[in-house]
Scaffold this motif. Sequence first.
Motif, short mmCIF file in Angstrom:
data_model
loop_
_atom_site.label_atom_id
_atom_site.label_comp_id
_atom_site.label_asym_id
_atom_site.label_seq_id
_atom_site.Cartn_x
_atom_site.Cartn_y
_atom_site.Cartn_z
N LEU A 298 0.82 -1.21 0.00
CA LEU A 298 0.00 0.00 0.00
C LEU A 298 0.86 1.26 0.00
O LEU A 298 0.49 2.27 -0.61
N ARG A 299 2.02 1.21 0.65
CA ARG A 299 2.95 2.34 0.55
C ARG A 299 3.42 2.52 -0.89
O ARG A 299 3.56 3.65 -1.38
N GLU A 300 3.66 1.41 -1.57
CA GLU A 300 4.08 1.47 -2.97
C GLU A 300 3.05 2.18 -3.83
O GLU A 300 3.39 3.03 -4.66
N VAL A 301 1.80 1.85 -3.65
CA VAL A 301 0.74 2.34 -4.53
C VAL A 301 0.23 3.72 -4.09
O VAL A 301 -0.05 4.57 -4.94
N PHE A 302 0.14 3.97 -2.77
CA PHE A 302 -0.60 5.13 -2.26
C PHE A 302 0.25 6.18 -1.56
O PHE A 302 -0.30 7.12 -0.99
N ALA A 303 1.55 6.07 -1.59
CA ALA A 303 2.41 7.00 -0.84
C ALA A 303 2.06 8.45 -1.16
O ALA A 303 1.92 8.84 -2.32
N GLY A 304 1.89 9.24 -0.10
CA GLY A 304 1.61 10.66 -0.24
C GLY A 304 0.16 11.03 -0.40
O GLY A 304 -0.19 12.22 -0.34
N SER A 305 -0.71 10.01 -0.58
CA SER A 305 -2.11 10.33 -0.87
C SER A 305 -3.08 9.89 0.22
O SER A 305 -4.28 10.20 0.14
N VAL A 306 -2.60 9.16 1.23
CA VAL A 306 -3.47 8.62 2.27
C VAL A 306 -2.77 8.75 3.62
O VAL A 306 -1.58 9.04 3.70
N ALA A 307 -3.53 8.50 4.70
CA ALA A 307 -2.95 8.39 6.04
C ALA A 307 -2.70 6.92 6.34
O ALA A 307 -3.61 6.10 6.23
N PHE A 308 -1.48 6.58 6.71
CA PHE A 308 -1.12 5.21 7.05
C PHE A 308 -1.17 5.01 8.57
O PHE A 308 -0.78 5.89 9.33
N ILE A 309 -1.63 3.82 8.95
CA ILE A 309 -1.75 3.52 10.39
C ILE A 309 -1.19 2.13 10.68
O ILE A 309 -1.11 1.29 9.79
N GLY A 310 -0.81 1.91 11.94
CA GLY A 310 -0.27 0.63 12.34
C GLY A 310 -1.02 -0.04 13.47
O GLY A 310 -0.72 -1.17 13.83
N SER A 311 -1.97 0.65 14.07
CA SER A 311 -2.72 0.10 15.19
C SER A 311 -4.13 0.64 15.17
O SER A 311 -4.44 1.62 14.46
N GLU A 312 -5.00 0.02 15.96
CA GLU A 312 -6.39 0.50 16.01
C GLU A 312 -6.48 1.88 16.65
O GLU A 312 -7.36 2.67 16.32
N TRP A 313 -5.53 2.21 17.54
CA TRP A 313 -5.52 3.54 18.13
C TRP A 313 -5.19 4.59 17.07
O TRP A 313 -5.82 5.65 17.01
N GLU A 314 -4.19 4.29 16.24
CA GLU A 314 -3.85 5.21 15.15
C GLU A 314 -4.98 5.30 14.14
O GLU A 314 -5.26 6.37 13.60
N LEU A 315 -5.64 4.18 13.89
CA LEU A 315 -6.78 4.17 12.97
C LEU A 315 -7.87 5.10 13.49
O LEU A 315 -8.42 5.91 12.72
N ALA A 316 -8.18 5.02 14.75
CA ALA A 316 -9.19 5.90 15.33
C ALA A 316 -8.78 7.36 15.22
O ALA A 316 -9.59 8.22 14.83
N ALA A 317 -7.54 7.67 15.56
CA ALA A 317 -7.08 9.05 15.52
C ALA A 317 -7.13 9.61 14.10
O ALA A 317 -7.57 10.76 13.89
N GLU A 318 -6.70 8.82 13.12
CA GLU A 318 -6.69 9.32 11.75
C GLU A 318 -8.09 9.43 11.17
O GLU A 318 -8.37 10.33 10.37
#
Length: 365
Positions: A298-318
Amino acid sequence: MRVALLTYSSRPRGGVVHTLALAEALAARGHRVDVWSLARGGDGGFFRPVHPSVGIRLVPFPDVPDEGVGPRILRSISTLGAAFEGDYDVVHAQDCISANAVPDCVRTIHHLDQFTTPELAACHERAIIRPRAHICVSAAVAEEVRAGWGIEATVIPNGIDGSRFAAAESDTAGRERWAARLGRYVLAVGGIEPRKGSEDLINAMALVQRRDPGLRLVVAGGETLFDYRDYRARVLGRAADLGVVPELLGPVPHEDLPSLVAQASAFAFPSVKEGFGMAPMEALAAGVPVVMRNLPVLREVFAGSVAFIGSEWELAAELLHATSAPDVHRIEVGRKVAARHTWRAAAVAHERFYAALPKRGLGVR
């Protein structure tokens, strides 16, 4: 060229969407293209109209009550294989079932899976090692194939029908219908299944709704061969415990999907395994902020165009950030990324790939 594109279902799933769009793009460039597929459960056609320039070869595949996944996989392979015929220059399978049904083929590997059902695990393995040549939709998947099997695959990214989703921004009537029905919502596409990270999304939405109780979770899609009833029951039980009430739309009519996407306050894509990500690319085309798992592909395809997350806490925040203060610059970058991924470009790349194949009557019966 005379091209047969093979897929396993007449219903909306990423590989089937890809097959139909590629077929139409190749036909528009003057090739004779037939799409072969199993017609599941009495389906009389695909989930959407297909341009008349494309030949449709649907093979009846009735449901069998209480049939297990393994027997269904074997029956799928034998049914499609027994029906397939034709004098084609190229036979191109888009999934492991069709690659097993007609093994003398080109194979697109959209993503790699790990299966515990013996019949499906064997199907997956054969569909990698038997085809004559291989395409992957991203460099990350191609590297997995190289590392795991020593096979060099050609990378041809997916396209999307970007103009259809971009136009949905101006579809006031369509968007208002979804708003009246659903209110404000975060959208996820793909149903509730392990690969889509559904449990993490439920946990994240519980956190989101503490801050924004009016923001709903809407889940579209979910057509699949596999039995995820136990996982689905566990996830929905977790949702009930947390007070999250997802709106489960199931497969959405083709003509209604763009306005559903365009009306979303954000698009959530916490998948743990993907090969490209057509659904979030469509969301970018519609100008919707996207939050997704930080995976190499997903970094390969979407870099610069989306918010990336690594945990459910980051998902909620973003998700909270995307729905309250969307990043305008990122959205504009997303529109440009989506505009670059066209089915015409994919068709041109496939033409070059096909032309370089040995002239041996590839896949012909």
